[in-house]
Design a protein around this motif. Structure first.
Motif, PDB file in Angstrom:
ATOM      1  N   ALA A   3      -6.958 -13.628  15.888  1.00 30.79           N
ATOM      2  CA  ALA A   3      -6.228 -14.108  14.847  1.00 30.79           C
ATOM      3  C   ALA A   3      -7.512 -13.922  13.751  1.00 30.79           C
ATOM      4  O   ALA A   3      -8.356 -14.530  13.561  1.00 30.79           O
ATOM      5  N   PRO A   4      -7.484 -13.034  12.966  1.00 31.69           N
ATOM      6  CA  PRO A   4      -6.550 -11.944  12.980  1.00 31.69           C
ATOM      7  C   PRO A   4      -7.162 -10.992  14.202  1.00 31.69           C
ATOM      8  O   PRO A   4      -7.870 -11.024  14.739  1.00 31.69           O
ATOM      9  N   GLY A   5      -5.996  -9.763  14.592  1.00 30.86           N
ATOM     10  CA  GLY A   5      -6.355  -8.720  15.274  1.00 30.86           C
ATOM     11  C   GLY A   5      -5.465  -9.077  16.618  1.00 30.86           C
ATOM     12  O   GLY A   5      -4.362  -9.604  16.683  1.00 30.86           O
ATOM     13  N   PRO A   6      -5.830  -7.604  17.388  1.00 35.52           N
ATOM     14  CA  PRO A   6      -5.166  -7.687  18.572  1.00 35.52           C
ATOM     15  C   PRO A   6      -4.898  -8.652  19.384  1.00 35.52           C
ATOM     16  O   PRO A   6      -6.000  -9.396  19.587  1.00 35.52           O
ATOM     17  N   HIS A   7      -3.898  -8.758  20.219  1.00 35.70           N
ATOM     18  CA  HIS A   7      -3.697 -10.019  21.277  1.00 35.70           C
ATOM     19  C   HIS A   7      -4.082  -9.462  22.589  1.00 35.70           C
ATOM     20  O   HIS A   7      -4.054 -10.594  23.541  1.00 35.70           O
ATOM     21  N   GLU A   8      -4.466  -8.400  22.879  1.00 33.08           N
ATOM     22  CA  GLU A   8      -4.546  -7.888  24.390  1.00 33.08           C
ATOM     23  C   GLU A   8      -5.553  -8.571  25.121  1.00 33.08           C
ATOM     24  O   GLU A   8      -5.713  -8.601  26.245  1.00 33.08           O
ATOM     25  N   SER A   9      -6.554  -9.292  24.609  1.00 36.87           N
ATOM     26  CA  SER A   9      -7.784 -10.246  25.230  1.00 36.87           C
ATOM     27  C   SER A   9      -7.148 -11.369  25.576  1.00 36.87           C
ATOM     28  O   SER A   9      -8.054 -12.216  26.042  1.00 36.87           O
ATOM     29  N   ARG A  10      -5.807 -11.947  25.349  1.00 40.04           N
ATOM     30  CA  ARG A  10      -5.792 -13.388  25.162  1.00 40.04           C
ATOM     31  C   ARG A  10      -5.642 -13.904  26.402  1.00 40.04           C
ATOM     32  O   ARG A  10      -5.599 -14.970  27.028  1.00 40.04           O
ATOM     33  N   ASP A  11      -5.421 -12.773  27.490  1.00 36.35           N
ATOM     34  CA  ASP A  11      -5.496 -13.166  28.948  1.00 36.35           C
ATOM     35  C   ASP A  11      -6.719 -13.837  29.162  1.00 36.35           C
ATOM     36  O   ASP A  11      -6.650 -14.327  30.660  1.00 36.35           O
ATOM     37  N   LEU A  12      -7.716 -13.678  28.496  1.00 41.51           N
ATOM     38  CA  LEU A  12      -9.049 -14.293  28.867  1.00 41.51           C
ATOM     39  C   LEU A  12      -8.696 -15.785  28.975  1.00 41.51           C
ATOM     40  O   LEU A  12      -9.553 -16.620  29.888  1.00 41.51           O
ATOM     41  N   PHE A  13      -7.957 -16.428  28.220  1.00 48.68           N
ATOM     42  CA  PHE A  13      -7.567 -17.698  28.236  1.00 48.68           C
ATOM     43  C   PHE A  13      -6.833 -18.010  29.578  1.00 48.68           C
ATOM     44  O   PHE A  13      -7.103 -19.097  30.074  1.00 48.68           O
ATOM     45  N   ASP A  14      -6.393 -17.200  29.863  1.00 46.07           N
ATOM     46  CA  ASP A  14      -5.466 -17.366  31.578  1.00 46.07           C
ATOM     47  C   ASP A  14      -6.580 -17.648  32.419  1.00 46.07           C
ATOM     48  O   ASP A  14      -6.462 -18.368  33.370  1.00 46.07           O
ATOM     49  N   GLU A  15      -7.523 -16.499  32.191  1.00 42.54           N
ATOM     50  CA  GLU A  15      -8.496 -16.400  33.430  1.00 42.54           C
ATOM     51  C   GLU A  15      -9.258 -17.650  33.220  1.00 42.54           C
ATOM     52  O   GLU A  15      -9.738 -18.316  34.305  1.00 42.54           O
ATOM     53  N   PHE A  16      -9.564 -18.370  32.049  1.00 44.73           N
ATOM     54  CA  PHE A  16     -10.132 -19.695  32.035  1.00 44.73           C
ATOM     55  C   PHE A  16      -9.432 -20.856  32.682  1.00 44.73           C
ATOM     56  O   PHE A  16      -9.954 -21.552  33.284  1.00 44.73           O
ATOM     57  N   MET A  17      -8.168 -20.899  32.401  1.00 40.10           N
ATOM     58  CA  MET A  17      -7.380 -21.719  33.094  1.00 40.10           C
ATOM     59  C   MET A  17      -7.200 -21.358  34.657  1.00 40.10           C
ATOM     60  O   MET A  17      -7.507 -22.475  35.455  1.00 40.10           O
ATOM     61  N   GLU A  18      -7.257 -20.448  35.088  1.00 41.75           N
ATOM     62  CA  GLU A  18      -7.429 -20.188  36.572  1.00 41.75           C
ATOM     63  C   GLU A  18      -8.739 -20.641  37.180  1.00 41.75           C
ATOM     64  O   GLU A  18      -8.820 -21.246  38.364  1.00 41.75           O
ATOM     65  N   SER A  19      -9.676 -20.638  36.270  1.00 39.78           N
ATOM     66  CA  SER A  19     -11.090 -21.008  36.933  1.00 39.78           C
ATOM     67  C   SER A  19     -11.150 -22.478  36.848  1.00 39.78           C
ATOM     68  O   SER A  19     -11.673 -23.139  37.645  1.00 39.78           O
ATOM     69  N   MET A  20     -10.471 -23.128  35.973  1.00 40.30           N
ATOM     70  CA  MET A  20     -10.297 -24.479  36.077  1.00 40.30           C
ATOM     71  C   MET A  20      -9.368 -24.957  37.195  1.00 40.30           C
ATOM     72  O   MET A  20      -9.827 -25.980  38.051  1.00 40.30           O
TER      73      MET A  20
END
Lengths: 358, 856
Positions: free
Chosen positions: A336-353
């Motif tokens: 924000a702004p910019g491409p969204h395709e690295s947002r899955d890093l937040f999912d990765e963070f969730m998974e690590s938790m």
């Protein structure tokens, strides 16, 4: 509109028309190459004390919107554009970019050959100071040359007090170095119960909250100016709790784990560089805004693994700890702004938790 | 599917003649892809019957199939020549449809042909909205629910659940038809009956209408490793309801916020991955400006005019890169020509200028067509304006599209208020002028935005232009005002008109005050890198980036946006001319505003200026480049006259078509001679056919060569023609016209004229000699005697050629009728034995079509 000038420390001056606040300001001049998202850019605290040149020539076209703030109190020192439009699409008040800048005492200057400046800055060595002034006389240049830019940017923009952003999911502590709201929005979307702590928080402060994960936020300035305390905090916390770091947070994570940083000859702000995710060989694009980069050779391979690399300038764009569930990226994964395709890093963070609970 | 590394022979399905919906952009992309394939050692074959195709000039005759682009003909080529792969994506929707039919018939499988660019499953879906929609739904892509109906009753049963307005669209249409918006049951029933007849399955779809939404187009590419790059987003100024080909288009999008833009980018990437497209995709979206919801409305995994615009405006080497992707290269591995820094292919383009594309409509030539802009495309061409503000880009584009020789915008001030309101709601071709007029009459931007569903932003920009116009009016000959005017894109001619002076005065003032254009490079990194791209546009800023090319330069002025008449042929002419100039050692510079032009590709010119082809702008370029020769197209009389006053080495090419003498009423035979000094080479004798008409010369739109005449008569005509040429001053490619004497079959000379561009292309294709090359060399003085003496042409060839013009009548829904030369859109060509190409009745248009489109 009044005639105003952008002056640079090399003695050059560029006449344009003032908009926004009539203030005279000085700051480090950088250029942003993103096509859209001027509101997100101007409100991002990484631009604290900076004057931003926009490469895209038409700015202000969509006014100021409630959902495009990256912080509520922008602290950039100015906007330099080719063409500005005074328009509002805001539903309640007619808030245009011009009015917004006035309210926050940020000057803008339009009618500038911004393409020339982008090209020029690239060829100048190191950070360039500039001012937006009414008169480009010797006095103005004297003032500019006498200006010493603060190295306490994080202190000036990060929250001094803790505050919550409650939800019902994972308990996440965000360390605020100049937090952009995009990060909070990503955590919100994942229902995280967030507590934002000041960057001066100790490891004990963090651990007391019993978080599922810790996120080190983006922020302005040099990570080398923040002292040993924060690095110590990171070293302690990463050993206990899953950790995700972005931007300045990534740089601190690298320092805490023995890597070294180098200042880039020219700050890069844009989203057109391909970034390779080394493990899968995928290529993605993300907004980058960096003045420093981790020196690849300095990485202690017993501790850290390089996970992402910029294919254009070769800079390290991501790291992962060998022993702990801790990882970081240089680019802005919230997009924000910019491409969204690295947002899955937040999912990765969730998974690590989740894995830690597991 | 075989390994792409082993590809040796690829068949490109060509796009056929220029029609509404596609013009020279497909040919342009084809040329660039052939070049790239060649580099990779791939033998490329092309099927096309467009006589003005430059691509056909780029390949060996043995790889050329000059045949109608039909499924049967493509199948025969596959059977006979066994290509390893076919490439459907350069033939537009037609190419995809033919490929689909070959999949269904089992030919693709039987001959083991690889389809380049997309898997068979995708080919099928592109032609089947229902299947495509279900795929999109699987990946949670918002689509407008389309329901298939086969009868009126089924449709009536669905009306209540869908609601009006709704859209009717034929399933698997035979032609590139369009959606019809229906406001009520009657309109729906009309649309259905038409739709059923156009559908290959006698079916139509019904769907909710999103009229009034924003239309946004995204152009992206993808490689075999699933790396994706967004090349550009295109924002339609006009809302959904007006075909994107008839809308003013702005890039990069100006009224989208970043989130909307990125959401559409995400959707684009999901679709291109799901459809497994390798190469380029062009997706249309309908975006609700109130709540940011959007729908996918059209998916085109092939080359389109949007793709051409994206390439032109970003400077990204799109066709080159796609050529490499099609052969299985990954984006990271692509090696670009040296004018690019090496990672350009893998960088997502970002630009620091604004481009505006405005369509050109054919209503001047076809005044009885319905001129309302709706969901069926009517434009035949377009022009672009590039600038450093929306105003500048918009105004430049308007100046090129509302073409006036002296660069003065037409006025619509004679409209009554009632007419104006009606045209605001039901726009006509002069849309942009009416919007400006409404602002002039005091309508507020938000009022107009409400009425037209055009974003308020654009009215604010137009209003700004009016404010500057007023400033110009109020401050005659004021230098500060002149500076502002030029900064925002006003042409010298416009300013001169307002100040009631001439262009020279404006230019004098500008020079005195040092108001000079600065040229900016069109390159895809927004200044981050020192690219050496060859495209430039003007603006009035601080830094000029355009250095003169140096010695031996030729400045060629293009013809601007495509119009009816010989324009596609002119494009062919200009491109071939540029090639010859280059070959003769000239550095070539082209000025053009047509984003679909072929010659504008860097393959053909050393440098391109995308600026209005108007006197002031041309002089500006001349001041930078100091060209050794300047070449003006023959249809630009005012420009030629004005440039003629200066000390320039000026040539008129393609030749002026209006210098014939006398202009006869009718002609049945044309004898073309190439006249150079003492040489008078007989190039061809053709029947001049006016399909379905009396034989007036303006109706001669079909040609057959050699003419059906006894051998002795041919010789006699040639002698008469040579005699006629001697009596006149015409040189170059001259056509001597013959018609029967009154009450006799005896042919007599009735007139002479420069051979028309269409016929010049025909003569080149038939004789195998590039006559554009000859003519160019004649002009630059490099034509040598020996070469001319060596030319041997068999005027009695057994191989017969036919060329027939293509008209846009069907798409414009005007009654089918014979057309005139100034209504031509393109043409088709066919070769064969004299038996195969015999016309029993010269005026039988159906027979003519049948012969041209026959299965070989």
């Amino acid at each position: 509109m009044a005639k105003r000038y952008l002056i640079l420390e090399d003695g050059s001056a560029y006449a344009g028309e003032g908009f926004g606040a009539g203030a005279t300001t000085s700051g480090e001049v950088i250029s942003s190459l993103n096509l859209l998202g001027y509101q997100e850019t101007i409100t991002d605290q990484i631009y604290h004390n900076q004057i931003i040149i926009f490469a895209q020539p038409a700015i202000g076209n969509v006014g100021i919107n409630h959902d495009s703030y990256e912080s509520i109190l922008p602290t950039a020192k100015g906007m330099v554009v080719r063409d500005v439009t005074n328009i509002s699409t805001n539903r309640l008040s007619r808030l245009s970019l011009d009015e917004f800048l006035q309210q926050h005492n940020i000057p803008g200057i339009s009618g500038i050959d911004t393409r020339y400046l982008v090209r020029k800055l690239r060829k100048m060595d190191g950070p360039v100071k500039g001012s937006i002034v009414d008169v480009a006389d010797a006095h103005a240049f004297d003032q500019l040359n006498a200006t010493v830019l603060t190295n306490r940017q994080v202190d000036q923009v990060a929250t001094p007090k803790p505050y919550p952003n409650p939800d019902t999911g994972k308990n996440v502590v965000v360390i605020d170095f100049g937090l952009k709201h995009g990060i909070l929005r990503q955590l919100s979307e994942r229902r995280c119960n967030v507590t934002v702590l000041p960057w001066t928080a100790s490891a004990q402060d963090v651990l007391n909250l019993d978080p599922d994960g810790v996120l080190l936020s983006t922020g302005p300035g040099s990570p080398l100016d923040l002292g040993e305390g924060v690095l110590e905090m990171i070293r302690t916390v990463q050993a206990e709790i899953p950790l995700f770091a972005i931007g300045l947070g990534h740089e601190l994570f690298a320092l805490a784990n023995g890597a070294q940083l180098a200042a880039l000859p020219v700050e890069y702000h844009g989203s057109s560089h391909p970034i390779r995710r080394i493990i899968t060989n995928d290529i993605l694009y993300a907004t980058q805004g960096q003045g420093y980069a981790v020196i690849g050779k300095s990485i202690d391979r017993d501790r850290l693994i390089t996970t992402y690399v910029d294919l254009i300038d070769g800079t390290v764009q991501g790291l992962r700890h060998r022993d702990y569930p801790a990882f970081s990226v240089q680019f802005f994964a919230d997009g924000a702004p910019g491409p969204h395709e690295s947002r899955d890093l937040f999912d990765e963070f969730m998974e690590s938790m989740t894995a830690r609970e597991g | 599917m075989q390994n792409l590394d082993d590809l040796q022979k690829v068949l490109i399905i060509g796009s056929g003649p220029t029609e509404i919906g596609h013009e020279t952009e497909l040919d342009s992309a084809t040329v660039q892809i052939i070049t790239n394939f060649k580099k990779h050692g791939v033998r490329t074959m092309v099927i096309d019957n467009n006589p003005f195709s430059v691509a056909l000039e780029e390949i060996q005759p043995t790889n050329m199939y000059i045949q109608a682009v039909t499924t049967a003909n493509v199948r025969h080529i596959i059977e006979r020549d066994q290509p390893d792969a076919i490439l459907p994506t350069l033939g537009g929707l037609l190419g995809v449809r033919i490929t689909q039919e070959l999949i269904e018939s089992g030919d693709i499988g039987r001959f083991g042909v690889t389809i380049l660019g997309m898997p068979a499953a995708t080919v099928r879906q592109i032609n089947n909205p229902a299947a495509l929609n279900s795929t999109l739904k699987e990946i949670h892509e918002p689509v407008i629910e389309a329901q298939v109906v086969g009868t009126e009753d089924e449709a009536l049963g669905l009306v209540e659940s869908i609601g009006f307005p709704l859209i009717v669209k034929p399933v698997a249409p035979r032609l590139d038809t369009n959606r019809t918006i229906c406001e009520n049951v009657d309109e729906m029933l009309d649309a259905l009956s038409q739709g059923f007849s156009q559908s290959r399955f006698d079916q139509c779809t019904l769907e909710r209408s999103v009229v009034g939404y924003k239309e946004v187009e995204m152009i992206a590419i993808r490689d075999v490793a699933d790396t994706k790059i967004l090349i550009a987003g295109l924002e339609n100024v006009d809302p959904i309801g007006i075909h994107s080909g008839d809308s003013i288009v702005v890039t990069p999008p100006q009224t989208l916020n970043d989130r909307e833009y990125q959401d559409l980018r995400d959707a684009t990437f999901r679709v291109i991955s799901e459809l497994n497209v390798v190469g380029v995709i062009h997706i249309h979206f309908a975006l609700n400006p109130d709540n940011q919801h959007f729908y996918v409305t059209k998916i085109a995994p092939y080359f389109t005019r949007g793709v051409a615009l994206a390439a032109r405006t970003t400077g990204y080497p799109l066709a080159f890169v796609v050529g490499a992707l099609l052969l299985g290269q990954r984006l990271v591995d692509i090696k670009l020509p040296s004018r690019f820094i090496k990672q350009t292919a893998i960088m997502e383009p970002t630009i620091d200028h604004v481009s505006v594309r405005i369509p050109i409509w054919p209503f001047q030539e076809i005044p009885d067509a319905d001129q309302h802009l709706d969901t069926a495309m009517k434009a035949v061409g377009s022009t672009i304006g590039i600038g450093r503000s929306v105003e500048e880009a918009m105004l430049k584009s308007v100046r090129s599209s509302q073409f006036s020789p002296r660069d003065v915008l037409p006025s619509v001030s004679n409209l009554t208020d009632g007419e104006m309101i009606s045209q605001l709601i039901h726009p006509l071709a002069n849309r942009i002028l009416v919007l400006i007029e409404a602002l002039r009459r005091g309508y507020a931007p938000d009022e107009l935005s409400e009425l037209t569903k055009i974003d308020n932003f654009y009215f604010v920009k137009l209003q700004h232009l009016l404010k500057i116009e007023k400033q110009i009016k109020d401050n005659p000959l004021d230098v500060a005002t002149l500076k502002v005017a030029r900064y925002y894109g006003f042409g010298d001619g416009m300013i001169a008109r307002i100040w009631q002076t001439d262009t020279a005065t404006i230019r004098g003032l500008s020079a005195e005050a040092d108001i000079r254009p600065t040229y900016k490079m069109i390159e895809p990194t927004a200044g981050e890198f020192d690219e050496h791209a060859s495209g430039y546009y003007s603006t009035f800023e601080y830094e000029n980036e355009s250095e003169p090319l140096g010695d031996r330069t030729a400045l060629v002025l293009g013809r601007g946006g495509n119009q009816l008449g010989p324009n596609t042929a002119a494009e062919y002419f200009t491109t071939e001319m540029l090639k010859q100039l280059k070959r003769a050692g000239y550095h070539t510079i082209l000025m053009n505003t047509n984003p679909n032009a072929i010659g504008i590709a860097p393959e053909f010119t050393d440098k391109q200026y995308v600026d209005p082809i108007q006197l002031g702008d041309v002089l500006n370029v001349i001041q930078v480049e100091h060209p050794d020769i300047v070449i003006v197209p023959g249809n630009r009389h005012y420009l030629t006259r004005e440039l003629g006053k200066l000390e320039l080495n000026l040539h008129v090419l393609p030749p002026d078509q209006e210098i014939g003498r006398p202009q006869p009423q009718r002609a049945t035979i044309g004898v073309s001679l190439f006249v150079h000094e003492q040489h008078k080479i007989a190039v061809g004798i053709m029947d001049m056919i006016a399909p379905g008409m009396n034989q007036t010369i303006a109706q001669v739109t079909a040609f057959r060569m050699p003419a059906e005449l006894p051998k002795a008569d041919r010789l006699r005509l040639v002698e008469q023609a040579k005699q006629a040429v001697s009596e006149h001053q015409l040189t170059g490619m001259v056509q001597v016209l013959f018609a029967p004497k009154k009450d006799s079959k005896q042919l007599e000379v009735v007139g002479l004229r420069p051979t028309r561009l269409t016929e010049m292309a025909f003569l080149s294709k038939v004789t195998g000699i590039n006559w554009v090359r000859m003519l160019t060399r004649q002009h630059i003085g490099t034509l040598d005697d020996a070469e001319l003496s060596a030319v041997k042409i068999d005027l009695n060839s057994q191989r017969v050629a036919l060329m027939n013009a293509v008209f846009p009548f069907r798409q414009l829904h005007v009654l089918n009728r014979p057309g005139t030369t100034d209504q031509e859109m393109g043409a088709t060509i066919a070769f064969g034995s004299s038996e195969a190409l015999t016309l029993s009745n010269l005026s039988d248009t159906e027979q003519l079509d049948k012969i041209i489109n026959r299965t070989i």
